[in-house]
Design an enzyme around this catalytic site. Sequence first.
Site, PDB file in Angstrom:
ATOM      1  N   ARG A 356       0.826  -1.215   0.000  1.00 28.01           N
ATOM      2  CA  ARG A 356       0.000   0.000   0.000  1.00 28.01           C
ATOM      3  C   ARG A 356       0.857   1.260   0.000  1.00 28.01           C
ATOM      4  NH1 ARG A 356      -0.605  -0.590   5.803  1.00 28.01           N
ATOM      5  NH2 ARG A 356      -2.288  -2.098   5.613  1.00 28.01           N
ATOM      6  N   ASP A 357       1.940   1.225   0.778  1.00 29.74           N
ATOM      7  CA  ASP A 357       2.782   2.424   0.870  1.00 29.74           C
ATOM      8  C   ASP A 357       3.326   2.787  -0.512  1.00 29.74           C
ATOM      9  OD1 ASP A 357       2.289   2.144   3.524  1.00 29.74           O
ATOM     10  OD2 ASP A 357       4.364   2.085   4.171  1.00 29.74           O
ATOM     11  N   TRP A 487      -5.897   0.101   6.058  1.00 30.09           N
ATOM     12  CA  TRP A 487      -4.788   1.053   6.001  1.00 30.09           C
ATOM     13  C   TRP A 487      -4.089   1.180   7.354  1.00 30.09           C
ATOM     14  CZ3 TRP A 487      -4.557   5.355   9.109  1.00 30.09           C
ATOM     15  CH2 TRP A 487      -3.463   6.194   8.878  1.00 30.09           C
ATOM     16  N   ASP A 489      -2.389   0.012  10.271  1.00 31.16           N
ATOM     17  CA  ASP A 489      -1.632  -1.168  10.678  1.00 31.16           C
ATOM     18  C   ASP A 489      -1.997  -1.664  12.065  1.00 31.16           C
ATOM     19  OD1 ASP A 489       0.000  -1.663   8.515  1.00 31.16           O
ATOM     20  OD2 ASP A 489       1.528  -0.219   9.156  1.00 31.16           O
ATOM     21  N   LYS A 630       0.923   8.579  17.395  1.00 28.02           N
ATOM     22  CA  LYS A 630       0.757   7.709  16.227  1.00 28.02           C
ATOM     23  C   LYS A 630      -0.724   7.361  16.014  1.00 28.02           C
ATOM     24  CE  LYS A 630       3.867   4.631  15.126  1.00 28.02           C
ATOM     25  NZ  LYS A 630       5.054   4.504  14.285  1.00 28.02           N
ATOM     26  N   GLU A 631      -1.014   6.059  15.800  1.00 23.18           N
ATOM     27  CA  GLU A 631      -2.393   5.677  15.500  1.00 23.18           C
ATOM     28  C   GLU A 631      -3.320   5.794  16.711  1.00 23.18           C
ATOM     29  OE1 GLU A 631       0.266   4.004  14.358  1.00 23.18           O
ATOM     30  OE2 GLU A 631      -0.133   3.102  12.392  1.00 23.18           O
ATOM     31  N   GLN A 684       5.875  11.392   9.919  1.00 26.38           N
ATOM     32  CA  GLN A 684       4.759  10.448   9.954  1.00 26.38           C
ATOM     33  C   GLN A 684       3.633  10.938  10.866  1.00 26.38           C
ATOM     34  OE1 GLN A 684       4.759   7.007  12.543  1.00 26.38           O
ATOM     35  NE2 GLN A 684       4.845   5.699  10.725  1.00 26.38           N
ATOM     36  N   THR A 703       7.684   8.796   4.527  1.00 25.48           N
ATOM     37  CA  THR A 703       6.324   8.624   5.037  1.00 25.48           C
ATOM     38  C   THR A 703       5.321   8.873   3.915  1.00 25.48           C
ATOM     39  OG1 THR A 703       4.616   9.828   6.275  1.00 25.48           O
ATOM     40  CG2 THR A 703       6.701  10.951   6.015  1.00 25.48           C
ATOM     41  N   GLY A 704       4.204   8.171   4.016  1.00 26.68           N
ATOM     42  CA  GLY A 704       3.132   8.339   3.043  1.00 26.68           C
ATOM     43  C   GLY A 704       2.558   9.746   3.047  1.00 26.68           C
TER      44      GLY A 704
END
Length: 795
Positions: A356-357, A487, A489, A630-631, A684, A703-704
């Site tokens: 995906r990245d 998407w 992780d 982060k997430e 990120q 980073t995306g």
Amino acid sequence: MQYGYFDEKAREYVITNPNTPAPWANYLGSPDYGAIITQNAGGYSFVKSGAAGRILRYTFNQFDEPGRYIYLRDEETGDFWSASWKPVGKPLEEYKTECHHGTSYTEFVSEYKGIRSRALYYVPMGATHEVWAITVENLGDKPRKISVFGYCEFTTESFYTQDLVNMQYTQFITKTEFHDTFLLEQINEFNYPNPDGTTGRERFFGLAGAKIASYTGRREQFLGRNRFDRPQAVLNGKCDNTLNYNANPCGALQFSLELGAEEKKTAAFLLGQKTVFEAKKIVDRYADVEKTVAAERDELIRYWHGELANLKINTPDNNFDAMINTWNAFQCFTTFVWSRAASLIYCGERNGYGYRDTVQDIQGIIHLDPELARKQLTFMLSAQVHHGAGLPLVKYTHNAGHENTPDDDSYVKETGHPSYRADDALWLFPTVYKYIAETGNVAYLDEEIPFADKDVGTVREHLKRAINFSMTHLGPHGMPAGLHADWNDCLVLGSQGESTFVAFQLYYALNIMKEFCEDEPEYVQYLDEQAAKLLKILNDKCFEGDRFVRGYRDNGDVIGSKKHNEANMWLNPQSWAVISRGATTEQAEAIMQTAYDKLNTPYGLEVMQPSYRHEYFEGARMRLFNPGTKENGGIFCQIQGWAILAEALIGHGDRAFLYFKESSPSTFNDNADLRVIEPYVHGQFIEGHESPFAGRAHVHWLTGTASTVMVGCVEGILGLRPTPKGIVISPAIPSEWDGFTMEKVFRGKKLHITVNNLAHKEGNPTKYILNGVEHAAGLILESELQEENYITVVM
Ligand code: GLC
């Protein structure tokens, strides 16, 4: 505090105070020969792999050492300094310095006690060695005697972890040799050499343009008992001509200069993984050092500035322009080429491309170099398994048609990826669409490409199988099953869990596919029916009036509902509802407003809120991170790009630009201590409001974020939206702007675009003039374009 500025004419970021809150890095070369260099000349080099091909040592997460050091010493006084501020670190009142990070080169210009030095670091185009060109200039009217020492610290072994931890072995396999113009490091010298005695493992550190006055190949002899700020050899005024045998190897070379008044001289240190014969040839190539360096520098600049030339904007916001014209664009190329290979955070241990990245990274350069994008896109299509899913990790050695897959134990063992992800192959749809729309190359859909394991099919067939994979992996509600992850992780939904985000991605894919299969009416009907069905499910099962929920767990429990105390509002389902055109106008207005109300901070939108602390489930792995990180409720920078795009698509220019501004690195240029990492590259994530360090950014460069923010700004704010037939130009800009201009090369034709916003609107332009003639809003066909086009867009 401000440490530097954007020099947009030179396309450089110029660091005027090198005492930055973190190492601020730049990228040189390519992963074939890659080099990372910071504002204090710290960093490392590698051949092909940051972890397995490491040639220079670097201690991560410490003092930004060692590096590519050049020391200067006044032979009359014994005083010494370095061409970059550190390692010597003279007081900044006496030592004036600028670090110019440019497109694939870095140059230090420093002045100390009447001596100016210029140290230019680069990897020549297509080459696999690096150059440190050093010019020393006497600014005074008396002659000066200056010694110059170049120093690099070799690893003992290409595997950097071996070099660091297996010292009972690696300290005893290497030695150095001296060969007139260079030092050579041998590794396992007698282990099956080639017939000519070389091994291919040798590294060299050479000098061109000056005579070597002294050398040492052993770190302990260069440093003595000191550190990099006071190497014994520099204190002594010479190296002791010793070599390494069973200790730490290095390259240290000295040369001496006598400079008359206002005289300057140039020499170059050269470094690479080369045999004795190759090293000699490289040093010889720099016999006319000034000329060769100037030509190589020009070539690099011509190439990179050429890569950035297809779009140039001129808006009332200089920080926006610097990002779009240069830095975000250069970062997009960097992530495109380097993936997540090596940085000061990534040590190089990833053994391949994340599916995906990589497919997302491609999107960031399509508007600048679509044909380069196509090559990588074709490669990624060849990493799709025959049943349509993407390989979660595509090995650097990928051999299409012959790969094993997560269905094979061998793949799982080798890559550590046990299963497919729900989203991987769905990223192909927007990426293929963007490529075809930018170029008009519809024939690409008929190009045949192998699958990773077996079979060959056209691009269209690859996409059909991707859809089929999703359609045959639906969960109990009929939405795509989460499989190992979507998407996110950290969101392990399980084989029966379902993701709203992926459902919108699939909805988007089904609609794109309708455009790609126009002459297959039955298939289009199928796509239509499935899209309608999916949208109904999304509305019936996931819509809560002011938001879409995040999905369903394996056991059927809802995730991200407003009835929860934690993680009750998530950004991605909202932005993707809009991007996929799945949301109605009213829904779009409502959900994006909730996103603003619940997730926005001064530094961008948080990924979800409130962070998980107590009420998580097994698959919510983000609970492992501190709240606001982060997430787990952090400001995940990648998804700002989707929020920017979503707001722009519904004509909210003010908000789209606000989201750009809040999280853009350039915004922090005069508040760099808060952000910490480079103000010219995205990271990120940024810590969210639950962190005591809200606003601090992490995981620089790879980073995306680079590609999503680029797409959000170019397609969204600037409104440049190519379609297979032509281009739509529909900016969504801050209402306070009077307008702006941009120059875009589209399918070889030049578009000079002037956006006039004297009405101070934020979206939905009302009038278009194409080459003097009024044009209806919407699509400008390619056939309507001339070689040069003057387009006025009235907001
Ligand atoms: C990291 C990963 C990316 C993932 C994202 C969100 O950026 O590289 O694959 O989508 O985190 O979890």
